[in-house]
Motif scaffolding. Structure first.
Motif, PDB file in Angstrom:
ATOM      1  N   UNK A 156       0.843  -1.196   0.000  1.00  0.00           N
ATOM      2  CA  UNK A 156       0.000   0.000   0.000  1.00  0.00           C
ATOM      3  C   UNK A 156       0.875   1.242   0.000  1.00  0.00           C
ATOM      4  N   UNK A 157       0.453   2.257  -0.733  1.00  0.00           N
ATOM      5  CA  UNK A 157       1.219   3.497  -0.781  1.00  0.00           C
ATOM      6  C   UNK A 157       1.053   4.263   0.522  1.00  0.00           C
ATOM      7  N   UNK A 158       2.178   4.582   1.173  1.00  0.00           N
ATOM      8  CA  UNK A 158       2.131   5.310   2.440  1.00  0.00           C
ATOM      9  C   UNK A 158       2.690   6.723   2.318  1.00  0.00           C
ATOM     10  N   UNK A 159       3.448   7.003   1.259  1.00  0.00           N
ATOM     11  CA  UNK A 159       4.001   8.343   1.065  1.00  0.00           C
ATOM     12  C   UNK A 159       4.491   8.477  -0.368  1.00  0.00           C
ATOM     13  N   UNK A 160       4.518   9.717  -0.842  1.00  0.00           N
ATOM     14  CA  UNK A 160       5.031   9.985  -2.185  1.00  0.00           C
ATOM     15  C   UNK A 160       5.692  11.356  -2.213  1.00  0.00           C
ATOM     16  N   UNK A 161       6.682  11.482  -3.058  1.00  0.00           N
ATOM     17  CA  UNK A 161       7.319  12.768  -3.320  1.00  0.00           C
ATOM     18  C   UNK A 161       7.336  12.980  -4.821  1.00  0.00           C
ATOM     19  N   UNK A 162       6.928  14.145  -5.246  1.00  0.00           N
ATOM     20  CA  UNK A 162       6.961  14.518  -6.660  1.00  0.00           C
ATOM     21  C   UNK A 162       8.050  15.564  -6.842  1.00  0.00           C
ATOM     22  N   UNK A 163       8.970  15.316  -7.749  1.00  0.00           N
ATOM     23  CA  UNK A 163      10.081  16.228  -7.999  1.00  0.00           C
ATOM     24  C   UNK A 163      10.212  16.475  -9.497  1.00  0.00           C
ATOM     25  N   UNK A 164      10.806  17.601  -9.885  1.00  0.00           N
ATOM     26  CA  UNK A 164      11.054  17.833 -11.317  1.00  0.00           C
ATOM     27  C   UNK A 164      12.178  16.938 -11.814  1.00  0.00           C
ATOM     28  N   UNK A 165      12.247  16.768 -13.131  1.00  0.00           N
ATOM     29  CA  UNK A 165      13.184  15.803 -13.709  1.00  0.00           C
ATOM     30  C   UNK A 165      14.276  16.391 -14.595  1.00  0.00           C
ATOM     31  N   UNK A 166      14.497  17.708 -14.635  1.00  0.00           N
ATOM     32  CA  UNK A 166      15.507  18.217 -15.568  1.00  0.00           C
ATOM     33  C   UNK A 166      16.929  17.892 -15.105  1.00  0.00           C
ATOM     34  N   UNK A 167      17.798  17.463 -15.992  1.00  0.00           N
ATOM     35  CA  UNK A 167      19.202  17.279 -15.612  1.00  0.00           C
ATOM     36  C   UNK A 167      19.823  18.549 -15.026  1.00  0.00           C
ATOM     37  N   UNK A 168      19.260  19.713 -15.352  1.00  0.00           N
ATOM     38  CA  UNK A 168      19.772  20.962 -14.786  1.00  0.00           C
ATOM     39  C   UNK A 168      19.630  21.012 -13.264  1.00  0.00           C
ATOM     40  N   UNK A 169      18.842  20.104 -12.692  1.00  0.00           N
ATOM     41  CA  UNK A 169      18.751  20.027 -11.238  1.00  0.00           C
ATOM     42  C   UNK A 169      20.096  19.626 -10.637  1.00  0.00           C
ATOM     43  N   UNK A 170      20.909  18.945 -11.416  1.00  0.00           N
ATOM     44  CA  UNK A 170      22.241  18.513 -10.979  1.00  0.00           C
ATOM     45  C   UNK A 170      23.217  19.674 -11.165  1.00  0.00           C
ATOM     46  N   UNK A 171      23.833  20.183 -10.105  1.00  0.00           N
ATOM     47  CA  UNK A 171      24.680  21.375 -10.219  1.00  0.00           C
ATOM     48  C   UNK A 171      25.787  21.239 -11.253  1.00  0.00           C
ATOM     49  N   UNK A 172      26.385  20.059 -11.361  1.00  0.00           N
ATOM     50  CA  UNK A 172      27.464  19.886 -12.341  1.00  0.00           C
ATOM     51  C   UNK A 172      26.979  20.086 -13.764  1.00  0.00           C
ATOM     52  N   UNK A 173      25.714  19.755 -14.016  1.00  0.00           N
ATOM     53  CA  UNK A 173      25.130  19.960 -15.351  1.00  0.00           C
ATOM     54  C   UNK A 173      24.772  21.429 -15.552  1.00  0.00           C
ATOM     55  N   UNK A 174      24.180  22.025 -14.518  1.00  0.00           N
ATOM     56  CA  UNK A 174      23.759  23.425 -14.619  1.00  0.00           C
ATOM     57  C   UNK A 174      24.946  24.384 -14.663  1.00  0.00           C
TER      58      UNK A 174
END
Length: 240
Positions: free
Chosen positions: A1-19
């Motif tokens: 059963x689902x007890x928790x969820x997190x929704x986050x964006x998916x852009x590689x720019x979220x990774x500082x080394x990429x940005x």
């Protein structure tokens, strides 16, 4: 059963080394993602299912590698810590798609060690009904399931956005933000897949998988972050 969820964006720019030089622009989004992962950890799940969009669907074992070399950065991540055990018979992929690579980076940053991790890539064009069925199956995959869902809103919020400016994009993103923040399963399930495709909203399929998993779970939602840098709708939400 689902007890928790997190929704986050998916852009590689979220990774500082990429940005690189633009890394500070998504600093608030990274902080919100860290807070969302803390909610998942606090839920004490037996299994963390990571869901992200890709051109083709498939399963990925814990420890599967992902690379940001395609974005000009010599950086490799894994989907959760490497388990050191044999591969799962359910896994179909050997290299993470971009959305799950971003998830791998987030999990590494959080030093995730709370529960085993399984990755699921959802085909971007999977019909809403198929997303719901997949989510329902994933929600039953352990007694206590947590989900980390990677997905973006429209990519048409400004003239310089990847999909150029579309006047429908702001309304689409506002509705998505309301649904994610309220854990509104019905509203997410009702997102028009055709409109989402026209607006290049890659989060549609993963969000609808989440809706399928959360049906009957009676979770409460909270929106931690909402913005549209680069003309793309990014959201961070937690359900618990």
């Amino acid at each position: 059963m689902l007890v928790a969820a997190a929704v986050c964006p998916a852009p590689p720019l979220l990774v500082p080394e990429v940005a690189a030089g633009a890394a500070a622009e998504l600093g608030d989004a990274r902080t919100a993602c860290s807070d969302a992962l803390a909610v998942l950890a606090a839920s004490r799940p037996d299994l963390l299912v990571v869901v992200g969009a890709a051109q083709e669907g498939g399963g990925y074992d814990q420890g599967t590698p992902g690379s940001f070399a395609g974005f000009g950065v010599d950086l490799t991540v894994t989907l959760g810590p490497e388990p050191g055990g044999p591969p799962s018979a359910h896994a179909t992929g050997t290299t993470l798609p971009a959305s799950l690579a971003v998830a791998g980076w987030l999990l590494g940053r959080a030093r995730w060690a709370v529960a085993p991790v399984a990755g699921v890539a959802v085909a971007e064009d999977l019909p809403s009904s198929g997303c719901g069925l997949l989510g329902a199956d994933l929600g039953r995959s352990a007694e206590r399931v947590a989900m980390l869902v990677l997905g973006d809103g429209s990519a048409c919020r400004t003239l310089k956005a990847p999909g150029y400016l579309d006047e429908r994009a702001a309304g689409f993103d506002a509705a998505a933000a309301r649904a994610l923040g309220a854990a509104d399963v019905a509203a997410l399930a009702a997102i028009d897949a055709g409109l989402a495709a026209e607006l290049q909203a890659a989060g549609r399929a993963p969000w609808q998988v989440l809706a399928g998993a959360a049906e009957g779970a009676d979770l409460a939602g909270r929106l931690l972050y909402e913005d549209a840098p680069y003309g793309v709708g990014y959201f961070v939400a937690v359900w618990s």
